[in-house]
Design a protein around this motif. Structure first.
Motif, PDB file in Angstrom:
ATOM      1  N   GLY A 211      45.266  26.615  33.204  1.00  0.00           N
ATOM      2  CA  GLY A 211      46.057  25.519  33.766  1.00  0.00           C
ATOM      3  C   GLY A 211      46.099  24.300  32.863  1.00  0.00           C
ATOM      4  N   GLY A 212      46.961  23.353  33.210  1.00  0.00           N
ATOM      5  CA  GLY A 212      47.017  22.093  32.504  1.00  0.00           C
ATOM      6  C   GLY A 212      47.752  22.108  31.186  1.00  0.00           C
ATOM      7  N   VAL A 213      48.392  23.228  30.844  1.00  0.00           N
ATOM      8  CA  VAL A 213      49.097  23.304  29.566  1.00  0.00           C
ATOM      9  C   VAL A 213      50.561  22.886  29.692  1.00  0.00           C
ATOM     10  CG1 VAL A 213      47.588  25.094  28.627  1.00  0.00           C
ATOM     11  CG2 VAL A 213      49.655  25.764  29.853  1.00  0.00           C
ATOM     12  N   GLY A 214      51.003  22.651  30.944  1.00  0.00           N
ATOM     13  CA  GLY A 214      52.381  22.211  31.143  1.00  0.00           C
ATOM     14  C   GLY A 214      53.291  23.281  31.720  1.00  0.00           C
ATOM     15  N   LYS A 215      52.678  24.225  32.409  1.00  0.00           N
ATOM     16  CA  LYS A 215      53.453  25.320  33.003  1.00  0.00           C
ATOM     17  C   LYS A 215      54.536  24.797  33.954  1.00  0.00           C
ATOM     18  CE  LYS A 215      50.336  27.835  34.643  1.00  0.00           C
ATOM     19  NZ  LYS A 215      50.516  27.425  36.035  1.00  0.00           N
ATOM     20  N   SER A 216      54.133  23.874  34.819  1.00  0.00           N
ATOM     21  CA  SER A 216      55.097  23.374  35.809  1.00  0.00           C
ATOM     22  C   SER A 216      56.187  22.549  35.138  1.00  0.00           C
ATOM     23  CB  SER A 216      54.377  22.556  36.875  1.00  0.00           C
ATOM     24  OG  SER A 216      53.412  23.358  37.527  1.00  0.00           O
ATOM     25  N   SER A 217      55.801  21.739  34.152  1.00  0.00           N
ATOM     26  CA  SER A 217      56.800  20.944  33.433  1.00  0.00           C
ATOM     27  C   SER A 217      57.797  21.866  32.731  1.00  0.00           C
ATOM     28  CB  SER A 217      56.128  20.046  32.394  1.00  0.00           C
ATOM     29  OG  SER A 217      55.114  19.263  32.996  1.00  0.00           O
TER      30      SER A 217
ATOM     31  N   MET B 255      57.695  16.833  41.194  1.00  0.00           N
ATOM     32  CA  MET B 255      58.438  16.726  39.941  1.00  0.00           C
ATOM     33  C   MET B 255      59.936  16.555  40.162  1.00  0.00           C
ATOM     34  SD  MET B 255      56.503  19.405  37.469  1.00  0.00           S
ATOM     35  CE  MET B 255      55.092  18.841  36.538  1.00  0.00           C
TER      36      MET B 255
ATOM     37  N   ASN C 250      53.632  23.794  23.999  1.00  0.00           N
ATOM     38  CA  ASN C 250      53.853  22.487  24.617  1.00  0.00           C
ATOM     39  C   ASN C 250      52.852  21.476  24.056  1.00  0.00           C
ATOM     40  OD1 ASN C 250      54.963  20.570  26.360  1.00  0.00           O
ATOM     41  ND2 ASN C 250      53.567  21.102  28.037  1.00  0.00           N
ATOM     42  N   MET C 251      53.244  20.204  24.070  1.00  0.00           N
ATOM     43  CA  MET C 251      52.417  19.096  23.578  1.00  0.00           C
ATOM     44  C   MET C 251      52.159  19.244  22.077  1.00  0.00           C
ATOM     45  SD  MET C 251      49.762  18.700  26.744  1.00  0.00           S
ATOM     46  CE  MET C 251      50.199  19.118  28.431  1.00  0.00           C
TER      47      MET C 251
ATOM     48  N   VAL D  11      57.586  21.973  22.266  1.00  0.00           N
ATOM     49  CA  VAL D  11      57.939  20.774  23.038  1.00  0.00           C
ATOM     50  C   VAL D  11      56.987  19.662  22.651  1.00  0.00           C
ATOM     51  CG1 VAL D  11      58.288  19.812  25.339  1.00  0.00           C
ATOM     52  CG2 VAL D  11      58.642  22.281  24.946  1.00  0.00           C
ATOM     53  N   PRO D  12      57.523  18.571  22.097  1.00  0.00           N
ATOM     54  CA  PRO D  12      56.631  17.473  21.697  1.00  0.00           C
ATOM     55  C   PRO D  12      56.060  16.733  22.901  1.00  0.00           C
ATOM     56  CG  PRO D  12      58.927  16.856  21.360  1.00  0.00           C
ATOM     57  CD  PRO D  12      58.926  18.294  21.799  1.00  0.00           C
ATOM     58  N   LEU D  13      55.003  15.992  22.666  1.00  0.00           N
ATOM     59  CA  LEU D  13      54.490  15.088  23.684  1.00  0.00           C
ATOM     60  C   LEU D  13      55.523  13.986  23.873  1.00  0.00           C
ATOM     61  CD1 LEU D  13      50.785  14.803  22.585  1.00  0.00           C
ATOM     62  CD2 LEU D  13      51.518  15.275  24.927  1.00  0.00           C
ATOM     63  N   ASP D  14      55.820  13.680  25.097  1.00  0.00           N
ATOM     64  CA  ASP D  14      56.877  12.722  25.385  1.00  0.00           C
ATOM     65  C   ASP D  14      56.483  12.021  26.681  1.00  0.00           C
ATOM     66  OD1 ASP D  14      59.192  11.453  26.190  1.00  0.00           O
ATOM     67  OD2 ASP D  14      60.516  13.085  25.542  1.00  0.00           O
TER      68      ASP D  14
ATOM     69  N   VAL E  28      58.031  12.843  29.974  1.00  0.00           N
ATOM     70  CA  VAL E  28      57.689  14.045  30.736  1.00  0.00           C
ATOM     71  C   VAL E  28      56.725  13.672  31.855  1.00  0.00           C
ATOM     72  CG1 VAL E  28      56.555  16.308  30.674  1.00  0.00           C
ATOM     73  CG2 VAL E  28      58.085  15.634  28.819  1.00  0.00           C
ATOM     74  N   VAL E  29      55.750  12.826  31.525  1.00  0.00           N
ATOM     75  CA  VAL E  29      54.763  12.410  32.530  1.00  0.00           C
ATOM     76  C   VAL E  29      55.431  11.525  33.578  1.00  0.00           C
ATOM     77  CG1 VAL E  29      52.517  11.339  32.913  1.00  0.00           C
ATOM     78  CG2 VAL E  29      53.028  12.401  30.701  1.00  0.00           C
TER      79      VAL E  29
HETATM   80  N1  LIG Z   1      55.460  17.682  26.641  1.00  0.00           N
HETATM   81  C1  LIG Z   1      54.711  16.857  27.385  1.00  0.00           C
HETATM   82  N2  LIG Z   1      54.565  15.544  27.036  1.00  0.00           N
HETATM   83  C2  LIG Z   1      53.803  14.710  27.773  1.00  0.00           C
HETATM   84  N3  LIG Z   1      53.139  15.086  28.894  1.00  0.00           N
HETATM   85  C3  LIG Z   1      53.253  16.354  29.304  1.00  0.00           C
HETATM   86  C4  LIG Z   1      54.035  17.314  28.595  1.00  0.00           C
HETATM   87  N4  LIG Z   1      53.958  18.498  29.256  1.00  0.00           N
HETATM   88  C5  LIG Z   1      53.169  18.296  30.324  1.00  0.00           C
HETATM   89  N5  LIG Z   1      52.734  17.010  30.374  1.00  0.00           N
HETATM   90  C6  LIG Z   1      51.849  16.402  31.377  1.00  0.00           C
HETATM   91  O1  LIG Z   1      50.644  17.138  31.417  1.00  0.00           O
HETATM   92  C7  LIG Z   1      50.162  17.282  32.752  1.00  0.00           C
HETATM   93  C8  LIG Z   1      50.034  18.773  33.101  1.00  0.00           C
HETATM   94  O2  LIG Z   1      51.328  19.372  33.100  1.00  0.00           O
HETATM   95  P1  LIG Z   1      51.757  20.439  34.182  1.00  0.00           P
HETATM   96  O3  LIG Z   1      53.162  20.813  33.897  1.00  0.00           O
HETATM   97  O4  LIG Z   1      51.446  19.956  35.561  1.00  0.00           O
HETATM   98  O5  LIG Z   1      50.763  21.638  33.768  1.00  0.00           O
HETATM   99  P2  LIG Z   1      50.321  22.964  34.563  1.00  0.00           P
HETATM  100  O6  LIG Z   1      51.400  23.316  35.526  1.00  0.00           O
HETATM  101  O7  LIG Z   1      50.147  24.002  33.477  1.00  0.00           O
HETATM  102  O8  LIG Z   1      49.037  22.641  35.235  1.00  0.00           O
HETATM  103  C9  LIG Z   1      51.175  16.554  33.622  1.00  0.00           C
HETATM  104  O9  LIG Z   1      50.715  15.264  33.887  1.00  0.00           O
HETATM  105  C10 LIG Z   1      52.430  16.497  32.767  1.00  0.00           C
HETATM  106  O10 LIG Z   1      53.245  15.380  33.066  1.00  0.00           O
END
Ligand SMILES: Nc1ncnc2c1ncn2[C@@H]1O[C@H](COP(=O)(O)OP(=O)(O)O)[C@@H](O)[C@H]1O
Ligand SMILES: [Mg+2]
Length: 381
Positions: free
Chosen positions: A119-125, A156, A281-282, A316-319, A322-323
């Protein structure tokens, strides 16, 4: 070593988009020749100029290649004779009558399960923005939040206050938001914050209900599923219920690629799910002055893609948008903010559509009608 049973199990995931059933059930699979890691599959099409020929061939290769121990796959395409065609139509009809497929997701809908090693890698984003970017290109798209307990899609998309309602025949109607059909546990909560109907349900059982009790539109060309983090049990349940499902893997640059690869490959193998590719991602952060910093290292996505022998779909860059977008319900793709991440997601969507093209539903209906007519003539004569 694979055997015919393994190959057939994988081929159950290849759906003839026009007939809406898998190629094994339809009797389209002929000889399967296995020579070590090399597999030749004979497929009999209903007509030689089948417009879905390329798609079926590509899907056969992808599904069989996902089996452990398979090094090469080739497809030999043949054409059915009248007798075989008649049998096939009977099967297709029988299937339609028996509703052999209890899920409400059309067999012609392409299903992409967004997964990760952790988890925490940005799956939902990635799920939200990929779904929005595919919809933006004109394809009717659904988004299923399968993270039953850790749901984040309603937040989201800025719809935490909304609830799903029952429609005709008591099926749950997806929420239409930002051009997507959306379903999430978060949209089923009661006053105490408990999703009444899901209480005590096992994860895979909850997923099953999402697929059987929701009136997904027949017209959906893509269904993006935000998968829960986990060991692969849900992936297995998903591929049993939706054999056409394929995996998109999300990772970060610093994740130990080999470890993730082993876990993901194991998931894919056990569930017979082909991996479409890897999203990193990131990946980096670019300052206002244009300086690029790789805060979390580099190369993780590419290494993982190489280890899994699949394409790197994009980085996907950090942006910060997105947050912020995720917190405010304004995702970066769609009517949200522009920026580097939004552009990356759009590029990934295009790549995904190239690799997993939508099924042509118009041709489908037309051809089923022609085949049905042929069958009537044969039965009458
Ligand atoms: N490309 C990105 N740039 C900046 N923040 C990001 C990026 N991708 C995800 N995040 C942030 O990282 C955190 C975890 O992302 P999330 O999509 O919820 O991950 P997961 O579903 O894998 O747990 C969230 O706060 C999200 O806004
Ligand atoms: Mg999540």
């Amino acid at each position: 070593m694979v055997d015919r049973a393994d190959v057939e199990a994988a081929l159950r995931g290849v759906i003839d988009p026009e007939l809406g059933a898998d190629v094994v059930e339809l009797g389209m699979v002929g000889d399967v020749i296995i020579d070590g890691g090399n597999v030749v599959v004979e497929i009999a099409l209903t007509i030689a100029s089948c417009p879905m020929r390329d798609q079926i061939e590509v899907d056969v290769v992808r599904k069989v290649a996902a089996l452990a121990g398979v090094e090469s796959v080739s497809v030999q395409v043949g054409v059915m004779n009248d007798e075989q065609r008649t049998k096939l139509m009977e099967r297709a009809r029988l299937r339609a009558r028996e509703h052999a497929d209890p899920t409400m997701v059309s067999p012609t809908t392409r299903v992409l399960a967004v997964s990760s090693g952790k988890g925490g890698v940005g799956k939902s984003s990635v799920s939200v923005n990929l779904a929005l970017a595919i919809a933006e290109l004109g394809y009717p798209t659904g988004l299923l939040d399968a993270d039953i307990w850790g749901f984040s899609i309603p937040r989201m998309l800025g719809v935490t206050g909304e609830r799903l309602a029952a429609g005709e025949s008591r099926k749950i109607v997806p929420l239409h938001v930002a051009g997507l059909d959306v379903v999430s546990t978060g949209l089923l909560l009661d006053d105490e914050g408990t999703a009444l109907m899901w209480r005590g349900l096992m994860l895979s059982k909850a997923l099953q209900q999402f697929l059987t009790d929701v009136a997904w539109s027949d017209q959906l060309q893509y269904l993006i599923i935000d998968m829960p983090p986990g060991t692969g049990d849900v992936q297995m349940a998903l591929s049993r219920m939706l054999p056409q499902a394929e995996m998109v893997v999300v990772t970060t640059p610093q994740q130990a690629a080999q470890k993730v690869a082993a876990r993901v490959a194991d998931m894919a193998r056990r569930s017979h799910m082909p991996i479409v590719g890897v999203v990193e991602n990131m990946s980096w952060f670019t300052t206002d002055d244009g300086d690029r910093y790789e805060l979390f290292g580099s190369g993780g996505g590419e290494e993982l893609a190489i280890d899994l022998a699949v394409p790197l779909l994009g980085q996907v860059p950090l942006d910060p948008n997105v947050v912020a977008g995720g917190d405010e319900g304004r995702p970066v793709v769609g009517e949200g903010q522009a920026g580097p991440a939004a552009e990356a997601f759009r590029g990934i969507a295009k790549r995904v559509i190239e690799l997993v093209p939508p099924a042509d539903q118009d041709t489908c209906t037309a051809r089923v009608a022609v085949l049905a007519e042929q069958l009537e003539t044969q039965l009458a004569g």
